[in-house]
Scaffold this motif. Sequence first.
Motif, PDB file in Angstrom:
ATOM      1  N   TRP A 718       0.846  -1.194   0.000  1.00 52.95           N
ATOM      2  CA  TRP A 718       0.000   0.000   0.000  1.00 52.95           C
ATOM      3  C   TRP A 718       0.879   1.240   0.000  1.00 52.95           C
ATOM      4  CZ3 TRP A 718      -5.547  -0.028   0.856  1.00 52.95           C
ATOM      5  CH2 TRP A 718      -6.088  -1.305   0.993  1.00 52.95           C
ATOM      6  N   CYS A 719       0.414   2.273  -0.693  1.00 48.99           N
ATOM      7  CA  CYS A 719       0.987   3.620  -0.610  1.00 48.99           C
ATOM      8  C   CYS A 719      -0.023   4.475   0.138  1.00 48.99           C
ATOM      9  CB  CYS A 719       1.251   4.188  -2.003  1.00 48.99           C
ATOM     10  SG  CYS A 719       1.794   5.923  -2.020  1.00 48.99           S
ATOM     11  N   ASP A 721      -3.196   5.002   1.785  1.00 51.26           N
ATOM     12  CA  ASP A 721      -4.477   4.291   1.732  1.00 51.26           C
ATOM     13  C   ASP A 721      -4.772   3.736   0.342  1.00 51.26           C
ATOM     14  OD1 ASP A 721      -4.957   4.923   4.395  1.00 51.26           O
ATOM     15  OD2 ASP A 721      -5.867   6.860   3.890  1.00 51.26           O
ATOM     16  N   HIS A 722      -3.789   3.789  -0.536  1.00 57.22           N
ATOM     17  CA  HIS A 722      -3.970   3.318  -1.909  1.00 57.22           C
ATOM     18  C   HIS A 722      -3.206   2.008  -2.091  1.00 57.22           C
ATOM     19  CE1 HIS A 722      -4.594   3.303  -6.175  1.00 57.22           C
ATOM     20  NE2 HIS A 722      -3.288   3.383  -6.429  1.00 57.22           N
ATOM     21  N   ARG A 723      -3.911   0.970  -2.472  1.00 57.92           N
ATOM     22  CA  ARG A 723      -3.287  -0.341  -2.669  1.00 57.92           C
ATOM     23  C   ARG A 723      -2.624  -0.384  -4.031  1.00 57.92           C
ATOM     24  NH1 ARG A 723      -6.562  -6.079  -2.093  1.00 57.92           N
ATOM     25  NH2 ARG A 723      -5.171  -7.331  -3.410  1.00 57.92           N
ATOM     26  N   LEU A 724      -1.320  -0.768  -4.032  1.00 52.21           N
ATOM     27  CA  LEU A 724      -0.554  -0.786  -5.270  1.00 52.21           C
ATOM     28  C   LEU A 724      -0.399  -2.184  -5.858  1.00 52.21           C
ATOM     29  CD1 LEU A 724       2.358   1.688  -4.413  1.00 52.21           C
ATOM     30  CD2 LEU A 724       0.235   2.168  -5.626  1.00 52.21           C
ATOM     31  N   TRP A 747       4.176   7.152  -7.070  1.00 49.44           N
ATOM     32  CA  TRP A 747       4.163   7.202  -5.604  1.00 49.44           C
ATOM     33  C   TRP A 747       3.759   8.606  -5.151  1.00 49.44           C
ATOM     34  CZ3 TRP A 747       4.908   3.061  -2.477  1.00 49.44           C
ATOM     35  CH2 TRP A 747       4.920   3.307  -1.105  1.00 49.44           C
ATOM     36  N   THR A 748       2.874   8.672  -4.195  1.00 51.76           N
ATOM     37  CA  THR A 748       2.398   9.941  -3.658  1.00 51.76           C
ATOM     38  C   THR A 748       3.379  10.448  -2.613  1.00 51.76           C
ATOM     39  OG1 THR A 748       0.113   9.242  -4.005  1.00 51.76           O
ATOM     40  CG2 THR A 748       0.493  11.111  -2.523  1.00 51.76           C
TER      41      THR A 748
END
Length: 784
Positions: A718-719, A721-724, A747-748
């Motif tokens: 995860w990045c 709350d975003h699953r990569l 990537w954030t």
Amino acid sequence: RKPVGFGARRHLRTESFVTASGIPEPRASLLTRGAEACALVGALVACGLLARYSPLPAGDPLHGTLSALPLAMTLWVVALRRLAQRGRRAAQGRGAMLDVVGGAGLAIAIMVRPHAAPAGSAPVVAAALLAMILLGVWARLPDLRRALGNRLPARPPAAFLLLPLAAYLALLPYSTARRAPDGDEPWYLLVAHSLAYDGDTDLANNYAGQDSRRYMERAIEPQPGDPRGPLGEIYSRHSVLLPLALAPAYRIAGKHGALAMMALMAAALAWFTLRLASHDFADRPGEALVAWAALAFLPPLLLYSHQLWVEVPAALLVMVAADRLRILARRQARGLDWLILGASLTLLIGLKLRFGLLAASLLLLAVVDLEKHRKRLGVIVAVGMILGLGTLGYNWLRFANPLRIHSWSELWLLGASASGTLRGTLGLFFDLAFGLFAAAPIWAVLVPALVLAARRHRRWLRDLAVLSVPYLLAVASRSEWYGGWSPPFRYPMVLLPLLALLLITALRDRHRPGPRALLAALGVATVLLALLFTAVPGWTYNLANGRSHLVDQLSTQIGGDVARLFPSSTRPRLATWVWPPAAIATLLGLWFVPWHRVSWRRLPRRRLPRRRRGRPSAFATSTLGVAGLLIGIAAVPWLARGQPTRVIEAEAPWVEKTGGHLDPEPWMIARLRFDEAWALRPGEELRANVIVGGATVAVKVRGRFIRNWDSDLELQLWCGDHRLASWTYGAADHDVTGERTTDPLLWTAGAPLRLVVARPTHTEHQPPNVVNGVIVDRIELTWR
């Protein structure tokens, strides 16, 4: 007036030392010695009364410190009185009174601390005690310098033994209260207990009776490979010589008596170092004094003074043997000198098998320097061989192994790789957790000292190389020096006094601006580390994970990986190979650049007096060195958080975990056989802050799947709350170390990396308390 040098003891039989003016100072009278003896007896009585009727509770970490202060203060005052010189007794009396007042104030502070200070204030008081000792030594350096006279005496004054002993005894109780016996110490104490109470070395009854609870909270078990007798006897694999020396003191005062004996050995080691310096550096008493102070009152000897390790007595035997060699080479040989030399070499071999290299090197030096006495050397060699063969035969008959727990293959050193030996050699000095320079930066002066010794003392440097190089190579080729559970610089500790003598060659330049600034910076850093290690004694023991307790604490505070900036031979990285050449070049540059020839003023030369041109003051150069140290310390967090994240060690303390455990266990023997990792179970995750180093990143996760029941496991990346990405581990992946990678991903910035083990969807057939998991070794980030 002709200065008094070697042979002063023979011509001036009534002197204790010679003053700077060359006037002999008479020995203390019988009345004075009687008063000192009465004072010491009274101090021991006071220590016993305080131990029994202390105002502090038994569990207070400073309970033992308060009990030991009367003896330590008495030894300190006796040492200062021994330094009293003609015409200076009043000034020295005032100085001793100030020390007594300071010690009494510290004792009062210890007694009122439980009522007037926070619960965690004991480390601050312990650090304050060491600070008082160091300031007291600093204030007494002029008196100590006058006591040495124009040339180093062949028998240094007793103050050079009593001052370190007083310091070690004052620090001993707190250190042992905050740190239980560890490493090999419990077994040395158990053998000493068996010798003191049973009169034998059979530990079977001691293990059964849990006698180790007399000096620690837990009962110990036999170590792997301990020899056993035909009737169920259990013997320790360690040599009996050190416990034999500790047994009388242990019988009188238990664990603290044995540790006090170790403190006496450490103080004697410092005194013998000054005595050996009188042979080769007699015309440098000032430099020898500074080297003695650095050896006696700073790490690593300060750390070993209250611990049970064979390196300190081995170093003492090496110094005694080297001293006898110098005496035999310069005067008519006596039978007592040969007896002392032979006994030292024999005890050195019996103390530990690896010390046989040091004994062989000393014999080689004896053959080279004592050409007229080779027959007597042959007798020593023959006696040593007979004793060695007898020991091997006894071990064969008793334990069915001549080397007890070792094998002949372990003695073969040529099997080690060149890169491993180089890495180990550099690690002995530069390693973050176990290196000498990391524990005490002041010893980095050894780098320019080697260059200066090659110019000024080539013969002495030759002897040092013959004695130390074979032993250092043998130690560096083995992984146990950095995998063992011990304080820093343990295995080369036996050579530390000789390295202290090497410092003398460099300290001749201590008045120049460059060396002065460097000594100020390294000295302040060493004092700060000494205060820290005294306040938190457990921080001297590091794991073989490429980090240290101090770096772990700093990494946790700033949320970044600080360890990657420093060298490690246990977990090699870029810094492992960059630091040594960079540090050596910096040290040599700062030391040898002629800063005293650089104009420090902007005004034209013709308008300046000649005596003021290009000579900065001592205060200015010392301030510059300390300022550079502070800037370097402040730059560490900035560098740790300013560089892009490329490797995330899952077990690192700055990585947040919600569950899981370290793999392997912290106390695993030979940890270098395993990768440091962190085990995660379903529902657990680890979280790490990421410093962005590009627009996209490719992630590689190295880990091992553990399948305890018939179910697959999903690992998610995860990045924030975003699953990569996610990976599935099946039956074919069980207990296989592999890598899972991703394509370049966006990537954030500012988002943390999360590695999550998903919960299984079907648990109806899952056995109770049985789960699968993944052991994550590291996460590598490749930025583009």
